[in-house]
Design an enzyme around this catalytic site. Structure first.
Site, short mmCIF file in Angstrom:
data_model
loop_
_atom_site.label_atom_id
_atom_site.label_comp_id
_atom_site.label_asym_id
_atom_site.label_seq_id
_atom_site.Cartn_x
_atom_site.Cartn_y
_atom_site.Cartn_z
N ASP A 9 0.87 -1.17 0.00
CA ASP A 9 0.00 0.00 0.00
C ASP A 9 0.91 1.23 0.00
O ASP A 9 2.06 1.17 0.44
CB ASP A 9 -0.87 -0.04 1.26
CG ASP A 9 -1.76 1.17 1.43
OD1 ASP A 9 -2.20 1.73 0.41
OD2 ASP A 9 -2.00 1.57 2.58
N ASP A 174 -1.99 -0.89 5.83
CA ASP A 174 -2.39 -0.50 7.19
C ASP A 174 -3.89 -0.54 7.41
O ASP A 174 -4.36 -0.26 8.51
CB ASP A 174 -1.86 0.91 7.52
CG ASP A 174 -2.50 1.99 6.65
OD1 ASP A 174 -2.65 1.76 5.44
OD2 ASP A 174 -2.86 3.05 7.19
#
Length: 207
Positions: A9, A174
């Protein structure tokens, strides 16, 4: 099966995010309900439309201006979006370089938009003339593909395009909903908190 592919990410992993600063900047533009409009992981409303590629930068500026009851410039909007950018830790960039040298294929998979990527895809990204793309073998962006995490089609598209197997792939994000969606497809997952130093812990998942 050994892990061969590392899918990262962008915001919260490669770059540390500051959600509160982004909210402050959009509120300063005149968006009174900025805290309701902005999401740390998956955007909705016109923010989601932008990150899904359903509207472009100019249309977003017009629609945000209508919500703020004034005319906005590209620079004002980009400044607000870049409120999310807290820092680009050098340790993360060093780790990405090291992991590639160790033979892993590095892939970026991000819910993002053209305002953030204009900065990230420029030489200003690391302050040394390199863009984020220089640290990865492949880049998949929500607004280019028309799909956002946690939609499984984002992951399926990446796996198909890369011709890689879920069992040989680790996804680092996350967002708990995002890693849960990837896990459902058989992808290995690691969910460090935004800004946490993952550079050593990642080896627990790949060795």
């Amino acid at each position: 099966m050994n892990i061969k592919n590392l899918v990262f990410d962008f915001g919260g992993v490669v770059v540390t995010l500051d959600h509160d600063e982004a909210v402050r900047r959009f509120r300063k533009l005149g968006l009174k309900d900025a805290s309701q409009q902005l999401d740390p992981y998956t955007q909705g409303g016109i923010f989601g439309e932008l990150e899904l590629g359903r509207i472009g930068a100019e249309e977003f500026i017009d629609q945000l201006g209508a919500l703020c009851h004034r005319k906005l410039s590209y620079e004002e909007c980009q400044h607000a979006w870049l409120g999310y950018r807290k820092e680009v830790p050098q340790r993360n960039l060093d780790a990405l370089v090291r992991l590639r040298e160790e033979g892993y294929r590095l892939i970026l998979l991000s819910n993002t938009n053209p305002f953030m990527m204009k900065w990230a895809m420029s030489g200003d990204f690391d302050g040394k003339g390199n863009s984020v793309a220089d640290y990865f073998d492949a880049v998949y962006l929500s607004y280019k593909l028309g799909v956002m995490k946690p939609n499984e089609m984002f992951f399926r598209t990446m796996l198909m395009e890369e011709q890689i197997l879920p069992a040989s792939t680790l996804f680092i994000d996350d967002g708990p909903r995002n890693v849960a969606a990837a896990s459902q497809l058989g992808i290995h997952v690691y969910c460090p908190e935004n800004g946490k130093d993952w550079t050593k812990e990642i080896y627990q998942f790949i060795k």
